[in-house]
Design an enzyme around this catalytic site. Structure first.
Site, PDB file in Angstrom:
ATOM      1  CB  SER A   1      40.359  42.830  24.852  1.00 12.94           C
ATOM      2  OG  SER A   1      39.765  41.568  25.004  1.00 12.94           O
TER       3      SER A   1
ATOM      4  CB  ALA B   1      37.564  40.548  33.592  1.00 17.45           C
ATOM      5  CG  ASN B   2      35.378  43.470  36.259  1.00 15.54           C
ATOM      6  OD1 ASN B   2      34.783  42.529  36.791  1.00 15.54           O
ATOM      7  ND2 ASN B   2      36.657  43.717  36.490  1.00 15.54           N
TER       8      ASN B   2
ATOM      9  CB  SER C   1      42.670  38.154  16.792  1.00 17.78           C
ATOM     10  OG  SER C   1      42.926  37.630  18.054  1.00 17.78           O
TER      11      SER C   1
ATOM     12  CG  HIS D   1      61.618   2.729  31.810  1.00 22.32           C
ATOM     13  ND1 HIS D   1      62.379   1.888  32.598  1.00 22.32           N
ATOM     14  CD2 HIS D   1      62.479   3.259  30.897  1.00 22.32           C
ATOM     15  CE1 HIS D   1      63.631   1.911  32.190  1.00 22.32           C
ATOM     16  NE2 HIS D   1      63.724   2.723  31.149  1.00 22.32           N
ATOM     17  CD  GLN D   2      54.497  -0.052  36.821  1.00 27.86           C
ATOM     18  OE1 GLN D   2      55.159   0.390  37.757  1.00 27.86           O
ATOM     19  NE2 GLN D   2      53.749  -1.116  36.937  1.00 27.86           N
TER      20      GLN D   2
ATOM     21  N   GLY E   1      61.536  14.228  29.014  1.00 30.69           N
ATOM     22  CA  GLY E   1      62.718  14.655  29.767  1.00 30.69           C
ATOM     23  C   GLY E   1      63.308  15.932  29.207  1.00 30.69           C
TER      24      GLY E   1
ATOM     25  CG  ASP F   1      37.631  32.385  23.131  1.00 28.82           C
ATOM     26  OD1 ASP F   1      37.154  33.228  22.364  1.00 28.82           O
ATOM     27  OD2 ASP F   1      37.051  31.313  23.419  1.00 28.82           O
TER      28      ASP F   1
HETATM   29  C1  FAD Z   1      45.947  35.129  21.176  1.00 30.28           C
HETATM   30  C2  FAD Z   1      44.923  36.064  21.733  1.00 30.28           C
HETATM   31  C3  FAD Z   1      43.853  36.455  20.956  1.00 30.28           C
HETATM   32  C4  FAD Z   1      42.911  37.353  21.462  1.00 30.28           C
HETATM   33  N1  FAD Z   1      41.925  37.782  20.616  1.00 30.28           N
HETATM   34  C5  FAD Z   1      41.066  38.716  21.039  1.00 30.28           C
HETATM   35  C6  FAD Z   1      40.099  39.261  20.140  1.00 30.28           C
HETATM   36  O1  FAD Z   1      40.028  38.874  18.979  1.00 30.28           O
HETATM   37  N2  FAD Z   1      39.278  40.236  20.588  1.00 30.28           N
HETATM   38  C7  FAD Z   1      39.343  40.711  21.851  1.00 30.28           C
HETATM   39  O2  FAD Z   1      38.590  41.621  22.176  1.00 30.28           O
HETATM   40  N3  FAD Z   1      40.216  40.182  22.752  1.00 30.28           N
HETATM   41  C8  FAD Z   1      41.092  39.219  22.372  1.00 30.28           C
HETATM   42  N4  FAD Z   1      42.017  38.709  23.252  1.00 30.28           N
HETATM   43  C9  FAD Z   1      41.949  39.072  24.681  1.00 30.28           C
HETATM   44  C10 FAD Z   1      41.208  37.961  25.474  1.00 30.28           C
HETATM   45  O3  FAD Z   1      39.924  37.701  25.027  1.00 30.28           O
HETATM   46  C11 FAD Z   1      41.130  38.160  26.986  1.00 30.28           C
HETATM   47  O4  FAD Z   1      40.647  36.959  27.484  1.00 30.28           O
HETATM   48  C12 FAD Z   1      40.227  39.239  27.451  1.00 30.28           C
HETATM   49  O5  FAD Z   1      40.822  40.475  27.142  1.00 30.28           O
HETATM   50  C13 FAD Z   1      39.982  39.185  28.931  1.00 30.28           C
HETATM   51  O6  FAD Z   1      41.184  39.087  29.621  1.00 30.28           O
HETATM   52  P1  FAD Z   1      41.201  38.971  31.174  1.00 30.28           P
HETATM   53  O7  FAD Z   1      40.089  38.109  31.677  1.00 30.28           O
HETATM   54  O8  FAD Z   1      42.577  38.598  31.566  1.00 30.28           O
HETATM   55  O9  FAD Z   1      40.781  40.452  31.562  1.00 30.28           O
HETATM   56  P2  FAD Z   1      41.317  41.591  32.576  1.00 30.28           P
HETATM   57  O10 FAD Z   1      40.214  42.522  32.601  1.00 30.28           O
HETATM   58  O11 FAD Z   1      42.639  42.050  32.133  1.00 30.28           O
HETATM   59  O12 FAD Z   1      41.428  40.809  33.935  1.00 30.28           O
HETATM   60  C14 FAD Z   1      42.669  40.325  34.455  1.00 30.28           C
HETATM   61  C15 FAD Z   1      42.459  39.323  35.560  1.00 30.28           C
HETATM   62  O13 FAD Z   1      41.875  39.943  36.701  1.00 30.28           O
HETATM   63  C16 FAD Z   1      41.045  39.011  37.416  1.00 30.28           C
HETATM   64  N5  FAD Z   1      39.684  39.578  37.451  1.00 30.28           N
HETATM   65  C17 FAD Z   1      39.293  40.779  36.943  1.00 30.28           C
HETATM   66  N6  FAD Z   1      38.016  41.009  37.236  1.00 30.28           N
HETATM   67  C18 FAD Z   1      37.548  39.936  37.910  1.00 30.28           C
HETATM   68  C19 FAD Z   1      36.292  39.581  38.450  1.00 30.28           C
HETATM   69  N7  FAD Z   1      35.246  40.394  38.403  1.00 30.28           N
HETATM   70  N8  FAD Z   1      36.181  38.382  39.041  1.00 30.28           N
HETATM   71  C20 FAD Z   1      37.232  37.540  39.133  1.00 30.28           C
HETATM   72  N9  FAD Z   1      38.455  37.839  38.643  1.00 30.28           N
HETATM   73  C21 FAD Z   1      38.620  39.011  38.039  1.00 30.28           C
HETATM   74  C22 FAD Z   1      41.102  37.698  36.622  1.00 30.28           C
HETATM   75  O14 FAD Z   1      42.079  36.880  37.200  1.00 30.28           O
HETATM   76  C23 FAD Z   1      41.514  38.158  35.222  1.00 30.28           C
HETATM   77  O15 FAD Z   1      42.176  37.156  34.515  1.00 30.28           O
HETATM   78  C24 FAD Z   1      42.993  37.832  22.782  1.00 30.28           C
HETATM   79  C25 FAD Z   1      44.055  37.421  23.579  1.00 30.28           C
HETATM   80  C26 FAD Z   1      45.030  36.564  23.060  1.00 30.28           C
HETATM   81  C27 FAD Z   1      46.198  36.161  23.913  1.00 30.28           C
END
Ligand code: FAD
Length: 456
Positions: A136, A142-143, A177, A305-306, A367, A391
């Site tokens: 990340s 995400a992309n 992490s 209570h149901q 509650g 994740d």
């Molecule tokens: C407790 C914890 C532990 C983690 N551990 C790790 C780790 O060990 N290693 C690691 O690398 N990361 C880790 N992460 C980050 C985690 O894996 C995120 O899920 C990852 O960074 C992607 O986040 P995101 O999807 O919100 O991405 P972003 O790129 O920030 O996207 C944000 C939002 O934009 C929207 N979006 C963006 N592009 C699209 C698309 N093409 N289509 C549809 N919707 C879209 C979605 O709603 C998405 O949720 C951790 C996070 C937490 C909270």
């Protein structure tokens, strides 16, 4: 009689061992570590429990036996993870990420690389060996499979310096992490996805490199302060001309970093799914005991209570459904060498999102008392809110993967039910990654990156 949910004798022993560890070693530290305002201090409070988990073989149980692990199956992993996450899913996340980082090495590493790095992980005399999975990034994750060349998708670059036979890594990562290690000098092994070919898109330009702890140019910039999952730590990190030898590139991942990301987050899908089940199970047990004891000023406990009985029934049926979907996904992964991209995503999305609904019901049942820190439900809710977004987020990554799989001509809707192998192919990546021109009349304030598509 192939469908059988009975645990074997060994699985029951594993369950008991994990439960004893969770209840006796982990539970006593959870409340204080969760409440610690400084997330770094909270994380350090877990070190002794981590060392005990290491000693018990829980930290690297997934590593094949020939490299010092226990070679446990994905199904066995489910059993142990539920017990740990019923007590604290943040601690479970620390353990999970050891697997996220090392599984790509197990799948794609050369024999030499596996011997070198996996054996180090499983034979640490200090028992605190920790691995990070560094995907990340602050600009978005995400992309990662965006078809455009740099600077689209993954931003961190690893340029090859031929004269020295080294990769030079530059850029920022975030959320990874364990990447602090126990002293903010990095995890023992940082498994980093970076763009090794700037001229190529996310489906060809990414690779996975191993950056050992202490490598010059890797620095922790800060620690993220999260709402829940407070026993695990996520930093901001920076790579500044961080050099690693070419042999640190995981052999089969050159140009296949996208597949490594997807397969690792497939492997972790049922693990995150069962983590959510563990938290739901604890919330259910809390609300059940409450319902049997608390009368709310009435003449008998509220279980009479149901509406309370019906809420409990609704919670229980969904928890059981989540557990068996997770077990099934893990079983599918075991059967098909972790090529279970559909099953992994389904279990991760379903259980994670379900956990928020179920805990909300537990709070409605209990509650107003559920809203104070004297009782565990507020923590369960804070922890559960993480499941759909960590994740690999359920929207931008997990559902998008399902979309890519289902849109592909090879998709067989009955493959999962019939236990047929579904091979994930690169063509399933990239879907929905560049919708910039798709919606007429819609403009965002964000700057559109100019990145020509270079791969299909
Ligand atoms: C407790 C914890 C532990 C983690 N551990 C790790 C780790 O060990 N290693 C690691 O690398 N990361 C880790 N992460 C980050 C985690 O894996 C995120 O899920 C990852 O960074 C992607 O986040 P995101 O999807 O919100 O991405 P972003 O790129 O920030 O996207 C944000 C939002 O934009 C929207 N979006 C963006 N592009 C699209 C698309 N093409 N289509 C549809 N919707 C879209 C979605 O709603 C998405 O949720 C951790 C996070 C937490 C909270």
């Amino acid at each position: 009689m192939a469908i059988d949910f009975t645990l074997t004798k060994e699985q029951k022993e594993l369950q008991k061992m994990a439960r004893d560890f969770a209840q006796k070693v982990l539970k006593p530290i959870v409340k204080e570590a969760d409440a610690c305002p400084d997330p770094w201090k909270g994380f350090l409070m877990t070190k002794k429990a981590y060392e005990k988990a290491y000693e018990l073989g829980l930290a690297y149980a997934f590593v094949p036996k020939e490299y010092g692990g226990a070679g446990v199956s994905n199904v066995d992993t489910q059993i142990a993870v539920e017990e740990i996450c019923a007590v604290d899913p943040g601690f479970g996340c620390t353990l999970l990420v050891n697997g996220l980082g090392l599984m790509p090495l197990i799948w794609w590493g050369s024999e030499e690389q596996k011997k070198k790095w996996l054996t180090k992980a499983t034979s640490d005399p200090d028992k605190d060996f920790i691995v990070s999975w560094v995907v990340s990034e602050p600009e978005g994750t995400a992309n990662f499979d965006h078809p455009g060349k740099h600077p689209c998708g993954m931003q961190v670059t690893a340029d090859y310096d031929k004269s020295r036979g080294e990769y030079v890594i530059n850029g920022r990562k975030m959320w990874n992490s364990n990447a602090t290690g126990w002293d903010q000098k990095g995890a023992d092994i940082n498994v980093v996805v970076a763009r090794t070919d700037r001229s190529k898109g996310g489906k060809e330009g990414l690779s996975v490199l191993i950056v050992p702890r202490g490598t010059k140019g890797l620095r922790v910039e800060g620690i993220l302060n999260k709402l829940g999952h407070r026993l695990t730590v996520q930093p901001r990190i920076i790579f500044e001309n961080c050099r690693v030898p070419a042999e640190n590139l995981i052999a089969g991942t050159e140009g296949n970093g996208d597949l490594a990301i997807t397969k690792a987050f497939t492997w972790s899908g049922p693990v995150a799914g069962i983590a959510a089940v563990g938290v739901m199970r604890s919330a259910f047990e809390t609300s059940l005991s409450w319902a049997k004891e608390y009368a709310a000023g009435g003449s008998q406990p509220i279980i009479h209570h149901q509406n309370v009985g019906y809420l409990l029934a609704d919670m229980k049926m969904r928890i059981e459904a989540g557990r068996y979907l997770s077990w099934r996904a893990a079983h599918y992964l075991d059967q098909h060498d972790s090529e279970g991209m559909e099953a992994g995503a389904l279990s991760k999305i379903y259980c994670g999102e379900l956990s928020i609904e179920v805990i909300n019901d537990a709070m409605r049942l209990m509650g107003i008392n559920s809203y104070i820190k004297d009782y565990p439900l507020e923590k369960h809710m804070r922890d559960a809110l993480c499941f759909p977004i960590y994740d690999a987020g359920n929207m931008g990554m997990q559902r998008r993967r399902l979309h890519g799989i289902m849109a592909h001509e090879s998709y067989n809707p009955m493959a999962l039910a019939q236990n047929l192998r579904q091979q994930f192919v690169k063509a399933m990546h990239g879907i929905d990654a560049d919708p910039g021109h798709a919606v007429a009349g819609v403009t965002g304030k964000g700057k559109r990156r100019e990145c020509a598509s270079v791969s299909s």
